[in-house]
Design a protein around this motif. Structure first.
Motif, PDB file in Angstrom:
ATOM      1  N   LEU A  38      35.454  38.921  41.481  1.00  0.00           N
ATOM      2  CA  LEU A  38      35.242  40.169  42.199  1.00  0.00           C
ATOM      3  C   LEU A  38      35.256  41.297  41.173  1.00  0.00           C
ATOM      4  O   LEU A  38      36.265  41.546  40.519  1.00  0.00           O
ATOM      5  N   VAL A  39      34.110  41.978  41.043  1.00  0.00           N
ATOM      6  CA  VAL A  39      33.996  43.065  40.068  1.00  0.00           C
ATOM      7  C   VAL A  39      33.947  44.400  40.817  1.00  0.00           C
ATOM      8  O   VAL A  39      33.037  44.620  41.616  1.00  0.00           O
ATOM      9  N   SER A  40      34.948  45.262  40.570  1.00  0.00           N
ATOM     10  CA  SER A  40      34.969  46.597  41.183  1.00  0.00           C
ATOM     11  C   SER A  40      34.892  47.643  40.071  1.00  0.00           C
ATOM     12  O   SER A  40      34.816  47.307  38.889  1.00  0.00           O
ATOM     13  N   GLU A  41      34.937  48.904  40.457  1.00  0.00           N
ATOM     14  CA  GLU A  41      34.897  49.970  39.453  1.00  0.00           C
ATOM     15  C   GLU A  41      36.158  49.984  38.594  1.00  0.00           C
ATOM     16  O   GLU A  41      36.131  50.376  37.432  1.00  0.00           O
ATOM     17  N   GLN A  42      37.271  49.526  39.183  1.00  0.00           N
ATOM     18  CA  GLN A  42      38.550  49.596  38.487  1.00  0.00           C
ATOM     19  C   GLN A  42      38.859  48.351  37.657  1.00  0.00           C
ATOM     20  O   GLN A  42      39.458  48.449  36.585  1.00  0.00           O
ATOM     21  N   ALA A  43      38.468  47.176  38.149  1.00  0.00           N
ATOM     22  CA  ALA A  43      38.912  45.944  37.476  1.00  0.00           C
ATOM     23  C   ALA A  43      37.963  44.781  37.724  1.00  0.00           C
ATOM     24  O   ALA A  43      37.118  44.803  38.627  1.00  0.00           O
ATOM     25  N   ILE A  44      38.145  43.772  36.889  1.00  0.00           N
ATOM     26  CA  ILE A  44      37.452  42.488  37.051  1.00  0.00           C
ATOM     27  C   ILE A  44      38.511  41.466  37.424  1.00  0.00           C
ATOM     28  O   ILE A  44      39.474  41.253  36.676  1.00  0.00           O
ATOM     29  N   ALA A  45      38.355  40.860  38.592  1.00  0.00           N
ATOM     30  CA  ALA A  45      39.320  39.854  39.052  1.00  0.00           C
ATOM     31  C   ALA A  45      38.623  38.498  39.133  1.00  0.00           C
ATOM     32  O   ALA A  45      37.561  38.375  39.754  1.00  0.00           O
ATOM     33  N   ILE A  46      39.205  37.506  38.476  1.00  0.00           N
ATOM     34  CA  ILE A  46      38.675  36.138  38.510  1.00  0.00           C
ATOM     35  C   ILE A  46      39.834  35.218  38.862  1.00  0.00           C
ATOM     36  O   ILE A  46      40.905  35.316  38.246  1.00  0.00           O
TER      37      ILE A  46
END
Length: 393
Positions: free
Chosen positions: A316-324
Motif C-alpha cells: 500500500l503506497v500513500s503520500e506518507q509511507a510505503i507499507a508492505i
C-alpha cells in the motif's frame, strides 16, 4: 609615676601615638610618636583641628560624630565595625586603630586619643586572606581536576564494560554459530549425499519419477545452505558497517512481481503467492535492501506454512509511507516468543524442527532501520503470522 615628671615621661616616650583635643576639636597636646606617625615636626600640630588628620572624604562625618561624642563622652574604641584611616602630612593614608578616653578639668572637657598604626596587621590580614583565597582556588581547581579524572575513569570503565560485553556477545555468537552450523549444515549435506546416491540408482533403473524427486531434494538442500550462508554474510556486513541505504527510482508493482517469480522455486507443493497492490507504482527505495527483506519474509512464510496454503504479499503506497506486509496461515508464534523474535539466533519453541539460523528477522529489522523504516509482527499460534514493513516517503 605619680609625679608630673613621670606622667610626662609616659606621654613623651610611649610608642603609641597620643593626642589630646578640646571640646572644639583642637589639638592641645600631641606626643612625639603621634607627630612622627602623621609626618609632622614637633609642635606643628598644636592648635590644629583634629580633622586635619582625617581623609577629606570622612571629614564631614567625623565632625558630626565628634560633636555627638562631646555631648555623650565615654571611653570606647572609635569607629566600631569600621575601617579607620589617618591622613599624613604628605597626603598619604594609612589604616589606624583609635581608642577614646574623655576627661574634665576646670578648663573644660578634653578627649585623649590613643592611635595605633595597623598597616602591618592589615597587610598580614590581606596576605592571609589572599593566601586563603588562593588556597581555596587551588582546592577548587584540584577538585575539578579530580572530578574530571573520576569522570574519565567512569568513561573508561563504561567503555571497558561495553567492550567486554561486546566481546562476550561475540564469543556467545561464535559458540552459537558453531553449534547451529554443525546442525544446520549437517542436515542438508546428509540429504544431498543420500539423494545423490539414490539418483544414480534410479537413473540406472530408469525411474524418472524418483530420479526427479531426489534432484528436487538436492536443489532444496542447496537453497537451504545458500540461505544460511547469506544470513551470516549479511550479519558480517552489517557489523562491519558495509551496508548502506542507497535509494533509487523503481516500479514497486513490477519489483514485487519479479520477487514473486524468483520465489516460485521455493514454494512447497500446491503453495502459492497472492499479490495485492494499491497506490502509486513509482517509488524511491533501495531495491537491494528491500529484495533481501522480502526474500527473508517470504521464505519464512513458505517454511512455516502448510502445503496447499496461500502466502499473501500486500503493498500500500500513500503520500506518507510505503507499507508492505507478508501474511501466512502457518504455525504462528506464541505470545511468549514474540518479544524475542528480533534477537539473534532466536527460534520459536514450535519451530525448532524447521531448518533456519534464527538470524533472519534480526537482519530484516536492521535493514529496515537503515531505510528509516520499522517492522512489526502480528501472530496467533496455529493461525498464521503477518510481518509488516513501513517506510516513510
Amino acid at each position: 609615676m605619680e609625679s608630673k615628671e613621670g606622667i610626662d615621661a609616659l606621654f613623651l616616650h610611649a610608642t603609641e601615638g597620643i593626642l589630646v583635643t578640646n571640646a572644639e576639636g583642637l589639638i592641645t597636646r600631641i606626643n612625639p610618636s603621634a607627630e612622627k606617625l602623621f609626618g609632622y615636626s614637633p609642635g606643628e600640630l598644636n592648635g590644629v583641628k583634629i580633622e586635619a588628620l582625617v581623609p577629606s572624604r570622612f571629614t564631614h562625618k567625623h565632625e558630626n560624630n565628634r560633636a555627638n561624642y562631646v555631648h555623650h563622652p565615654h571611653a570606647r574604641a572609635m569607629g566600631l565595625g569600621m575601617e579607620l584611616f589617618g591622613l599624613k602630612k604628605d597626603g598619604s593614608e594609612f589604616p589606624v586603630e583609635i581608642s577614646l578616653s574623655p576627661y574634665k578639668t576646670v578648663e573644660g572637657t578634653f578627649v585623649i586619643a590613643f592611635i595605633v598604626d595597623i598597616t602591618l596587621r592589615k597587610e598580614a590580614e590581606r596576605n592571609l586572606r589572599n593566601y586563603s583565597e588562593d588556597l581555596e582556588r587551588q582546592v577548587k581547581n584540584r577538585t575539578l581536576v579530580l572530578e574530571e579524572a573520576i569522570k574519565e575513569l567512569e568513561r573508561t570503565q563504561k567503555e571497558l564494560d561495553a567492550s567486554l560485553a561486546k566481546e562476550k556477545e561475540l564469543n556467545e555468537m561464535k559458540s552459537r554459530f558453531v553449534s547451529m552450523a554443525s546442525h544446520e549444515f549437517r542436515t542438508p549435506l546428509t540429504t544431498m549425499m543420500s539423494s545423490l546416491s539414490l539418483v544414480s540408482r534410479y537413473n540406472e533403473r530408469n525411474d524418472p519419477e524418483n530420479h526427479a524427486k531426489h534432484i528436487r531434494k538436492i536443489e532444496k538442500s542447496i537453497v537451504n545452505l545458500t540461505d544460511i550462508l547469506n544470513d551470516f554474510l549479511s550479519v558480517s556486513k552489517l557489523e562491519e558497517g558495509k551496508v548502506h541505504n542507497m535509494p533509487e527510482e523503481i516500479n514497486l508493482r513490477q519489483f514485487l512481481r519479479d520477487i514473486d517469480s524468483e520465489m516460485q522455486g521455493m514454494l512447497g507443493e500446491k503453495q502459492h503467492i497472492d499479490q495485492y497492490y494499491s497506490g502509486e507504482e513509482e517509488v524511491l527505495l533501495d531495491a537491494k535492501l528491500l529484495r533481501n527483506i522480502l526474500f527473508n519474509l517470504i521464505s519464512n512464510a513458505i517454511k512455516f506454512s502448510p502445503e496447499e496454503s496461500a502466502i499473501e504479499l500486500h503493498a500500500l503506497v500513500s503520500e506518507q509511507a510505503i507499507a508492505i506486509w507478508v501474511k501466512d496461515h502457518g504455525i504462528g508464534i506464541s505470545e511468549e516468543d514474540q518479544q524475542h523474535l528480533f534477537e539473534r539466533f532466536f527460534r520459536g519453541g514450535n519451530a525448532t524442527h524447521i531448518q533456519g539460523t534464527g538470524l533472519g528477522l534480526n537482519i530484516v529489522a536492521r535493514y529496515a532501520e537503515l531505510m528509516d523504516g520499522n517492522v512489526t509482527i502480528e501472530s496467533t499460534q496455529n493461525k498464521g503470522t503477518t510481518v509488516k514493513l513501513v517506510i516513510p516517503r
